[in-house]
Write an enzyme that holds these catalytic residues in place. Sequence first.
Site, PDB file in Angstrom:
ATOM      1  N   GLU A 302       0.793  -1.054   0.053  1.00 13.77           N
ATOM      2  CA  GLU A 302      -0.065  -0.037  -0.207  1.00 13.77           C
ATOM      3  C   GLU A 302       0.817   1.257  -0.021  1.00 13.77           C
ATOM      4  O   GLU A 302       1.766   1.201   0.934  1.00 13.77           O
ATOM      5  CB  GLU A 302      -1.002  -0.052   1.216  1.00 13.77           C
ATOM      6  N   GLU A 392      -7.831   1.604  -3.849  1.00 18.99           N
ATOM      7  CA  GLU A 392      -8.555   1.569  -2.457  1.00 18.99           C
ATOM      8  C   GLU A 392      -9.289   2.729  -2.243  1.00 18.99           C
ATOM      9  O   GLU A 392      -8.911   4.094  -2.405  1.00 18.99           O
ATOM     10  CB  GLU A 392      -7.542   1.544  -1.454  1.00 18.99           C
ATOM     11  N   GLU A 478      -5.626  -5.293   8.021  1.00 16.70           N
ATOM     12  CA  GLU A 478      -4.743  -4.275   8.364  1.00 16.70           C
ATOM     13  C   GLU A 478      -4.346  -4.423   9.585  1.00 16.70           C
ATOM     14  O   GLU A 478      -5.129  -4.671  10.525  1.00 16.70           O
ATOM     15  CB  GLU A 478      -5.489  -2.971   7.990  1.00 16.70           C
TER      16      GLU A 478
END
Length: 523
Positions: A302, A392, A478
């Site tokens: 990410e 995202e 996450e």
Amino acid sequence: MARRGRLIVGISALALLGLSVLVVGVMWFWWRDALETEGRQSGQLAEQLGTRAEAIILDTRDLLHQLDELQAPRCSPEHLQAMHEAAASRPWLRSLGHWQAANRLCGVGFLPDRGLKPPQADRIYDSGLIAWWPSPHTTVGPSSMFLLRFGDHDAALDPQMILREVPIPPERKVALWVEGLRLAELPVGAGLKPPDELPDGVSLDASGDRLWSRFSHRDLLPIDIVAQEPIERVWVRHRAMLGWSGLVALAVAAVWLQWLLLLTRRKLSLAGELRGAVERGELETVYQPVLELDSGRCVGAEALLRWHRHEGEPIGPDAFIPLAEREGFITELTLHCLRSVMHDLRPLRRLAPHLSININLSPDDLRRAAFADDLGRELERASLPPEAVKLEITERALVNSDTARNLIRGFRARGHQIAIDDFGTGYSSLSYLQSFELDVLKIDKSFVDAIGTTSATSQVITHIIEMASSLGLECVAEGVQTEEQLEWLRAHGVRYGQGYLFSRPLDRRAFATYLSVAAADRV
């Protein structure tokens, strides 16, 4: 400059107004009026609570009636959308459902799919409304629900949210009674006396160490509000209003005004600094690896932005991302991140050919149809395939946006995967997510943190995983930080994760080294 001036003048005027009210209040209220003041304040609080509780109950009754008359086929997308929109606009609603006899066929919210089935109703009204007061049979996690049913729809209300609709001093315990039955207490389990054991108004108990109040609201529903407070707090509060309290209030208000002015100037200058940093390309892009949990293989990362001011002071994304959104240049941050990823990704994919990088999109990005063209141009310039970049988005970016829906459809048609980020912190139901074309569901760190604990959210993650499975979405957890969390996620079928257990966010060189070491370990 004009905006800065108006903001400073407005805050100054507000501070001076608060100071004036405070000084007048100190001069007006005297010690001998303490109990009268307490009675008036308690009465106002009770009136606010009673009015709000009555309005919420009647509004929910009307909502159920409207859903019952809705012409849409039951459990159809239109029907579920109507329930979702109704629940999303009412924070005290935890669930809406459609029933056929004793079976719940569909619904929205985070209650179990089968719904709550207490054995016996507490009230059945002539209008057809049925009510169940909070009890062990209506308890979900730490909260006991207040259930209302009309026709073939029911609603689960969190009564604690009704109390939180009105500001209540932290030292005061409050209970809300409707039709002679206790609906809610703050704090939970306060164990206050029932209203029929107290006189109307304010009174001291026999020991003289607690101040009780009981007030009734009788507009449409019989509502009683009972409150209790240690008498020491009452004396301290009113003694502080005499004499020196005026000078103290003046000093506090002056400090408050100075602090507000300094904070306002800092925020305005911080926004200017951030805009300049974006224009000069000074924000750093770092990468947090995303791993396949079973094999430990890095499958992507990410992309995250980091900002260090000229003095070296780090400004966290929790501060500068909302600032950019408020000031209207969040898309510039997204484009900066996108260009940085395009620059870094080609050499990184030489180390890991199937590597993909996730880029976060803001709600503003999804309101700009031109963003798709920007993304396409950058990919073409970097000679990268669309599958090298995943996008995202957050739950709030999905709400009522045809532009977002069309953009997402176009992104997926080009080959981008779409992930919904921080899932569970908004109000997305199963049916609502089905209306969007998504590929990945990212479980918010707060739910991962609750694994292995007794917190109220510890059970929610299981429902999120099941929801993702029913939609055919991959799950990414996450904020994985412990081996216990990792083993739990593996056991529950979560394939991917990211977090400090695997790696902190890394700059480009460190991430390249990370990939090289991982590749060598596999040889």
